[in-house]
Design an enzyme around this catalytic site. Structure first.
Site, short mmCIF file in Angstrom:
data_model
loop_
_atom_site.label_atom_id
_atom_site.label_comp_id
_atom_site.label_asym_id
_atom_site.label_seq_id
_atom_site.Cartn_x
_atom_site.Cartn_y
_atom_site.Cartn_z
N CYS A 1 -0.90 -17.73 -4.83
CA CYS A 1 -0.57 -18.99 -4.18
C CYS A 1 0.92 -19.05 -3.84
O CYS A 1 1.74 -18.37 -4.45
CB CYS A 1 -0.88 -20.14 -5.13
SG CYS A 1 -2.52 -20.09 -5.80
N ARG B 1 1.66 -12.96 0.69
CA ARG B 1 1.12 -13.00 -0.66
C ARG B 1 -0.40 -13.06 -0.65
O ARG B 1 -1.05 -12.81 -1.66
CB ARG B 1 1.66 -14.23 -1.41
CG ARG B 1 3.16 -14.22 -1.58
CD ARG B 1 3.67 -15.58 -1.96
NE ARG B 1 3.28 -15.93 -3.31
CZ ARG B 1 4.09 -15.87 -4.35
NH1 ARG B 1 5.33 -15.49 -4.18
NH2 ARG B 1 3.67 -16.20 -5.55
N TRP C 1 -4.59 -18.99 -3.16
CA TRP C 1 -5.37 -17.75 -3.30
C TRP C 1 -6.28 -18.01 -4.48
O TRP C 1 -5.87 -17.93 -5.63
CB TRP C 1 -4.41 -16.60 -3.57
CG TRP C 1 -5.01 -15.24 -3.39
CD1 TRP C 1 -5.25 -14.60 -2.21
CD2 TRP C 1 -5.44 -14.35 -4.42
NE1 TRP C 1 -5.81 -13.37 -2.45
CE2 TRP C 1 -5.94 -13.19 -3.79
CE3 TRP C 1 -5.48 -14.40 -5.82
CZ2 TRP C 1 -6.45 -12.10 -4.50
CZ3 TRP C 1 -5.98 -13.32 -6.52
CH2 TRP C 1 -6.44 -12.19 -5.86
N ASN D 1 0.82 -23.86 -8.77
CA ASN D 1 0.46 -22.45 -8.99
C ASN D 1 0.25 -22.28 -10.49
O ASN D 1 0.97 -22.89 -11.28
CB ASN D 1 1.59 -21.50 -8.57
CG ASN D 1 1.77 -21.45 -7.08
OD1 ASN D 1 0.98 -22.04 -6.32
ND2 ASN D 1 2.79 -20.75 -6.64
N GLY D 2 -0.67 -21.40 -10.87
CA GLY D 2 -0.90 -21.16 -12.29
C GLY D 2 -2.23 -21.72 -12.73
O GLY D 2 -3.04 -22.16 -11.91
N GLU E 1 -5.60 10.20 -11.71
CA GLU E 1 -4.91 9.16 -10.96
C GLU E 1 -3.47 9.58 -10.62
O GLU E 1 -2.98 9.35 -9.51
CB GLU E 1 -4.92 7.85 -11.76
CG GLU E 1 -4.14 6.69 -11.14
CD GLU E 1 -4.63 6.28 -9.76
OE1 GLU E 1 -5.71 6.71 -9.33
OE2 GLU E 1 -3.89 5.52 -9.09
N LYS F 1 -2.06 9.79 -6.84
CA LYS F 1 -0.87 9.05 -6.37
C LYS F 1 0.15 10.00 -5.75
O LYS F 1 0.74 9.70 -4.73
CB LYS F 1 -0.18 8.32 -7.54
CG LYS F 1 -0.73 7.00 -7.99
CD LYS F 1 -0.54 5.86 -7.07
CE LYS F 1 -1.72 5.69 -6.16
NZ LYS F 1 -2.89 5.05 -6.69
N GLU G 1 -1.17 11.30 -2.27
CA GLU G 1 -1.26 10.33 -1.16
C GLU G 1 0.11 9.83 -0.71
O GLU G 1 0.29 9.47 0.45
CB GLU G 1 -2.21 9.17 -1.50
CG GLU G 1 -1.74 8.16 -2.52
CD GLU G 1 -2.70 6.97 -2.65
OE1 GLU G 1 -2.86 6.49 -3.78
OE2 GLU G 1 -3.27 6.51 -1.64
N HIS H 1 -9.89 27.67 -18.22
CA HIS H 1 -11.13 28.22 -17.65
C HIS H 1 -10.96 28.58 -16.18
O HIS H 1 -11.91 28.51 -15.41
CB HIS H 1 -12.28 27.23 -17.83
CG HIS H 1 -12.59 26.98 -19.28
ND1 HIS H 1 -13.20 27.92 -20.09
CD2 HIS H 1 -12.33 25.92 -20.08
CE1 HIS H 1 -13.31 27.43 -21.32
NE2 HIS H 1 -12.79 26.20 -21.33
N LYS I 1 -5.52 0.59 3.72
CA LYS I 1 -5.62 -0.14 2.46
C LYS I 1 -7.07 -0.27 2.01
O LYS I 1 -7.40 -0.12 0.86
CB LYS I 1 -4.97 -1.52 2.59
CG LYS I 1 -4.95 -2.32 1.30
CD LYS I 1 -4.06 -1.66 0.26
CE LYS I 1 -4.20 -2.25 -1.13
NZ LYS I 1 -3.83 -1.28 -2.17
C1 AGP Z 1 -5.54 4.48 -4.04
O1 AGP Z 1 -4.17 4.49 -4.06
C2 AGP Z 1 -6.16 4.46 -2.71
N1 AGP Z 1 -5.59 3.53 -1.85
C3 AGP Z 1 -7.68 4.56 -2.70
O2 AGP Z 1 -8.05 5.65 -3.49
C4 AGP Z 1 -8.48 3.33 -3.13
O3 AGP Z 1 -8.39 3.13 -4.51
C5 AGP Z 1 -9.96 3.54 -2.71
O4 AGP Z 1 -10.01 3.61 -1.31
C6 AGP Z 1 -10.87 2.45 -3.21
O5 AGP Z 1 -10.49 1.22 -2.72
P1 AGP Z 1 -11.09 -0.12 -3.33
O6 AGP Z 1 -10.66 -0.20 -4.75
O7 AGP Z 1 -10.52 -1.21 -2.47
O8 AGP Z 1 -12.58 -0.03 -3.21
#
Ligand code: AGP
Length: 628
Positions: A2, A27, A75, A101-102, A506, A510, A513, A529, A623
């Site tokens: 928010c 936001r 939000w 907010n909150g 992970e 990171k 990407e 292995h 995204k």
């Molecule tokens: C992670 O940094 C990526 N942007 C990507 O792996 C992401 O987590 C994946 O596309 C899944 O997205 P979601 O959580 O919105 O479903």
């Protein structure tokens, strides 16, 4: 998340507030509204969806020259994103309107009390409860002083604008009395025809700041809201409130009412930078706000050292769980397998959504499907969800975006409450997914009446925000140092064992990407292995070595790499050590994953920034992946 803005000064307040709300759009929000005074009557205009809807409604209203106004973008986390739940909320007697907010945690208790007194509620929000609580306190003060309630004073009230100070002390006292009874978190701003030249605003565990202009003052949840007008800012602290008008402001303590001298800070950011709270990138901002995310995820989910997930109470305890997700969300799911099996004693299978949906998957009787998605719109995850729903399996959606497809189509949903994540690389969303998944494991452990250490884990979890907050600056320095040293690498291994295995995946995701450096996550025990053949001085490893039952085995794995001239960054907890020069210490806690994850995020961030990559929008990535 928010956004709030309030204004009193010499400019037309309504358009200014609308512009301020636009600057808070980044936001994320799902409805918006504002309030102003017209002929000393409170006017509230609200609208679902984007700000243009609100603008359209405002354009049809006569008076946009009011010198005082408050606005809000909502939000939704509790209550649907519909107009009746959007802010501002008025008290029943129209004596005041507030934006907030909150979360007021004891709102139900307060609401029950007000319902008994005859108050009516038109929304599902805690904010409307607070608005009526303030007006109830005001009525009590009026009854004692004038033997009348607000509604019975209409005649006197008409002459108020000439003498606004008359009622200010009553409103202030009512505001304070109500806030003293509200537990939880709030940034709240109040507008009332009783005090037509003043706004009241207060904060507890939610950001609120005062912008200082010449002949005008601003109050907002975030600097960009008023940045075109002033960069001079007073940050309110917890339990403080401010009384502001066009010509003055006074910050006071809610409990004792005494005035507090505050420092005025000058904000050096430009508008664009401020949208990132002064951080160079959204990703960095999102990494750094994880202590708050940890807190927000817990709000409303703990009671008397027990986990409450009422959304799940009507579903049977499953015999098995199938977790389905993509990318970072998959890694969070994989991580939770350990805790779900350990604390809830439920067998768990974790699947990549794009694989699951194109098999002929056989699910067990009484199996719960859990789909995890930050955006709630990932096509593969949605496809898997739909497949399971068609077969009549109950689906629990864990997502961050309210009203998203996953949230709408799952049987039940748990929101991760991380706030909007703008950077393409997911950071705080994963951390929030891990919190929710850990709570899920404890919740099922509780329901099965197992001897699972709920109290101990919650104690550790509640301590994490402070530990992480203190650790982040040092971790950033270390990340920078290692990024500089290791920027030569063309490939990286990430190794982890047990709960650290999914984090290794992970960490590698990171790094690749963001910095486009090839990276592979492996189970530490698996490296010998085959993959160890790749090790040489130019192929470094990032090893996670937590202080747990796997430590000695992880140490041996690191030694195997070192003895083949492989360079290793070892992430380990204070109180342990390894025969390795590049040690990265993180604070000791029984949940080191929640500290190690931000450390690895920072390492990838610093690496990408050092190499001059587009941190927030890496090439080829979106995204939310809404195509198969
Ligand atoms: C992670 O940094 C990526 N942007 C990507 O792996 C992401 O987590 C994946 O596309 C899944 O997205 P979601 O959580 O919105 O479903």
């Amino acid at each position: 998340m928010c956004g709030i803005i309030g204004y009193c000064g010499h400019r037309p307040a309504v358009p200014l507030v609308l512009e301020g709300l636009k600057r808070l759009e980044y936001r994320g929000y799902d409805s918006a509204g504002l309030a102003f005074l017209q002929l000393n009557k409170l006017e509230v205009i609200r609208s679902e969806g984007k700000l243009c809807n609100l603008e359209e409604k405002v354009a049809k209203t006569a008076n946009t020259f009011a010198p005082i106004s408050i606005g809000h973008t909502r939000w939704a986390t509790h209550g649907l994103p519909v107009e009746r739940n959007s802010h501002p909320h008025k008290s029943n007697n129209n004596a005041l309107a507030i934006v907030h907010n909150g979360i007021i945690e004891n709102f139900q208790e307060l609401k029950d009390e007000l319902l008994q007194k005859g108050y009516v509620f038109y929304s599902d929000t805690d904010t409307e409860v607070l608005a009526n609580l303030i007006s109830d306190e005001l009525d009590a003060l009026f009854a004692a002083k004038f033997s009348k309630k607000y509604e019975q004073m209409q005649a006197e009230l008409e002459s108020i604008s000439q003498n606004s100070l008359q009622y200010l002390p009553y409103m202030e006292e009512a505001f304070r009395n109500a806030l003293k009874r509200a537990h939880g978190a709030y940034a709240v701003v109040l507008l009332s025809p009783l005090i037509p030249q003043h706004l009241l605003a207060a904060r507890l565990s939610a950001p609120l700041l005062l912008g200082i202009g010449i002949g005008e003052y601003f109050i907002a949840s975030d600097v960009p809201a008023f940045l075109p007008y002033t960069r001079d800012v007073v940050f309110l602290d917890d339990n403080e409130y401010v009384v502001l008008s066009a010509s003055s402001y006074a910050v006071k303590n809610i409990y004792v009412g005494e005035e507090i001298a505050k420092t005025v800070h000058h904000i050096p950011w430009d508008l664009q930078g401020a949208a990132k709270d002064g951080y160079k990138h959204f990703m960095l901002k999102e990494i750094m706000e994880q202590p708050r995310v940890l807190q927000d995820c817990l709000v409303g989910r703990l009671q008397d050292d027990m986990v409450c997930l009422p959304e799940l109470d009507t579903l049977a305890v499953p015999d098995s769980i199938r977790i389905i997700a993509c990318g970072t969300s998959y890694n969070a799911g994989l991580w939770s397998q350990y805790y779900l099996e350990q604390f809830a004693e439920i067998p768990v299978t974790v699947e990549i959504a794009s694989e699951f949906r194109y098999r002929k998957p056989i699910l067990n009787k009484n199996e719960l499907v859990v789909v995890i998605s930050q955006s709630g719109e990932t096509a593969d995850t949605l496809g898997a969800l739909r497949l399971c729903r068609e077969k009549d399996y109950p689906v629990l959606g864990i997502c961050n975006v309210l009203g998203s497809s996953v949230a709408r189509e799952a049987t039940v949903s748990l929101y991760t409450q991380a706030g909007p994540e703008i950077s393409v690389a997911s950071t705080k969303a994963m951390l929030s997914q891990m919190v929710v998944l850990l709570l899920l494991a404890l919740y099922y452990g509780q329901r099965k009446k197992l001897a699972c250490p709920v109290r101990e884990v919650l104690r550790e979890l509640k301590a994490l925000p402070e530990i992480l907050e203190n650790a982040l600056p040092k971790m950033r320095d270390k990340a920078k140092e290692f990024a500089f040293q290791y920027a030569f690498a063309k490939s990286f291994f990430y190794l982890g064992r047990g709960i650290a295995y999914s984090l290794a995946l992970e960490g590698a995701l990171k790094l690749k990407e963001l910095s486009y450096i090839h990276a592979e996550g492996y189970a530490t025990g698996e490296i010998k292995h085959g993959p160890i053949a790749l090790i040489d001085p130019d192929f470094p490893t990032f090893a996670l070595a937590f202080d747990d039952e796997n430590f000695s085995k992880v140490r041996s794995g690191i030694q195997e790499i070192k003895s083949r001239q492989g360079r290793v960054i070892s992430l380990l907890q204070e109180g342990t050590t390894l025969e390795n020069e590049d040690l990265w210490y993180i604070p000791k806690t029984k949940l080191p994953e929640f500290i190690a994850l931000p450390a690895m995020q920072l390492f990838s961030y610093e690496m990408a920034d050092y190499l001059g990559k587009d941190v927030d929008q890496p090439r080829n990535l979106a995204k939310s992946v809404t195509v198969e």
